[in-house]
Design a protein around this motif. Structure first.
Motif, mmCIF file in Angstrom:
data_model
loop_
_atom_site.group_PDB
_atom_site.id
_atom_site.type_symbol
_atom_site.label_atom_id
_atom_site.label_comp_id
_atom_site.label_asym_id
_atom_site.label_seq_id
_atom_site.Cartn_x
_atom_site.Cartn_y
_atom_site.Cartn_z
ATOM 1 N N UNK A 19 0.841 -1.169 0.000
ATOM 2 C CA UNK A 19 0.000 0.000 0.000
ATOM 3 C C UNK A 19 0.888 1.234 0.000
ATOM 4 N N UNK A 20 0.595 2.145 -0.885
ATOM 5 C CA UNK A 20 1.338 3.396 -0.964
ATOM 6 C C UNK A 20 0.552 4.483 -0.231
ATOM 7 N N UNK A 21 1.164 5.061 0.799
ATOM 8 C CA UNK A 21 0.530 6.141 1.554
ATOM 9 C C UNK A 21 0.948 7.475 0.942
ATOM 10 N N UNK A 22 -0.024 8.230 0.457
ATOM 11 C CA UNK A 22 0.248 9.537 -0.130
ATOM 12 C C UNK A 22 0.268 10.584 0.975
ATOM 13 N N UNK A 23 0.625 11.801 0.645
ATOM 14 C CA UNK A 23 0.724 12.884 1.636
ATOM 15 C C UNK A 23 -0.561 12.945 2.459
ATOM 16 N N UNK A 24 -0.401 12.820 3.782
ATOM 17 C CA UNK A 24 -1.553 12.738 4.674
ATOM 18 C C UNK A 24 -1.211 13.345 6.029
ATOM 19 N N UNK A 45 -4.732 13.483 12.610
ATOM 20 C CA UNK A 45 -4.777 14.055 13.950
ATOM 21 C C UNK A 45 -5.195 13.016 14.965
ATOM 22 N N UNK A 46 -4.490 11.928 15.048
ATOM 23 C CA UNK A 46 -4.810 10.816 15.940
ATOM 24 C C UNK A 46 -4.028 9.608 15.512
ATOM 25 N N UNK A 47 -4.624 8.430 15.671
ATOM 26 C CA UNK A 47 -3.945 7.173 15.356
ATOM 27 C C UNK A 47 -4.063 6.823 13.873
ATOM 28 N N UNK A 48 -3.011 6.179 13.353
ATOM 29 C CA UNK A 48 -2.990 5.651 11.993
ATOM 30 C C UNK A 48 -2.753 4.152 12.095
ATOM 31 N N UNK A 49 -3.667 3.359 11.565
ATOM 32 C CA UNK A 49 -3.532 1.899 11.562
ATOM 33 C C UNK A 49 -3.540 1.421 10.116
ATOM 34 N N UNK A 50 -2.446 0.748 9.711
ATOM 35 C CA UNK A 50 -2.340 0.271 8.327
ATOM 36 C C UNK A 50 -1.959 -1.203 8.345
ATOM 37 N N UNK A 51 -2.771 -2.017 7.659
ATOM 38 C CA UNK A 51 -2.472 -3.429 7.456
ATOM 39 C C UNK A 51 -2.488 -3.672 5.952
ATOM 40 N N UNK A 52 -1.341 -4.065 5.407
ATOM 41 C CA UNK A 52 -1.227 -4.299 3.964
ATOM 42 C C UNK A 52 0.009 -5.143 3.697
ATOM 43 N N UNK A 53 0.025 -5.817 2.564
ATOM 44 C CA UNK A 53 1.175 -6.624 2.161
ATOM 45 C C UNK A 53 2.238 -5.713 1.571
ATOM 46 N N UNK A 54 2.938 -4.991 2.443
ATOM 47 C CA UNK A 54 3.936 -4.009 2.042
ATOM 48 C C UNK A 54 3.379 -2.611 2.198
ATOM 49 N N UNK A 55 4.167 -1.735 2.817
ATOM 50 C CA UNK A 55 3.718 -0.367 3.079
ATOM 51 C C UNK A 55 4.839 0.591 2.664
#
Length: 112
Positions: A1-6, A9-19
């Motif tokens: 998963x590609x995270x773009x500019x973000x 204001x709190x928690x970030x939870x990411x589950x993906x096959x590659x970050x």
């Protein structure tokens, strides 16, 4: 998963096959990342600003932060590389199967 500019204001939870990231990330809470034991996490935008990062699972993990960063409880099956322009601290057990590389700017690494 590609995270773009973000900005979160709190928690970030990411589950993906590659970050990965393709833009600056700003997270005021805890970032919990799960890529799977065989998948890499690469968050290497120099202007990104994290508070606490906890790695539930990841193979080779690279994180760059613009100032201070706290590493929460983490399990890394490969290598861990953390670069910060400020302090690098920890707030949980960090298990790394491979080499750990820490670059904390002008401030020392502190482990509790």
């Amino acid at each position: 998963m590609d995270l773009q500019a973000t900005t979160v204001g709190g928690a970030l939870n990411v589950t993906a096959a590659g970050i990965t990231d393709s833009g600056t990330l700003t997270v005021t809470g805890t970032s919990t990342l799960a890529a799977g034991a065989g998948n890499n996490i690469t968050l290497d935008e120099a202007a990104s600003d994290f508070n606490t990062v906890a790695i539930t699972s990841g193979n080779n993990v690279t994180i760059i932060d613009t100032d201070n960063i706290n590493i929460g409880a983490s399990t890394v099956s490969g290598t861990l590389g953390v670069t910060a322009n400020g302090a690098i601290t920890d707030s949980g057990t960090i298990t790394v199967a491979g080499t750990t590389t820490l670059a904390a700017g002008a401030v020392d690494f502190t482990s509790h």
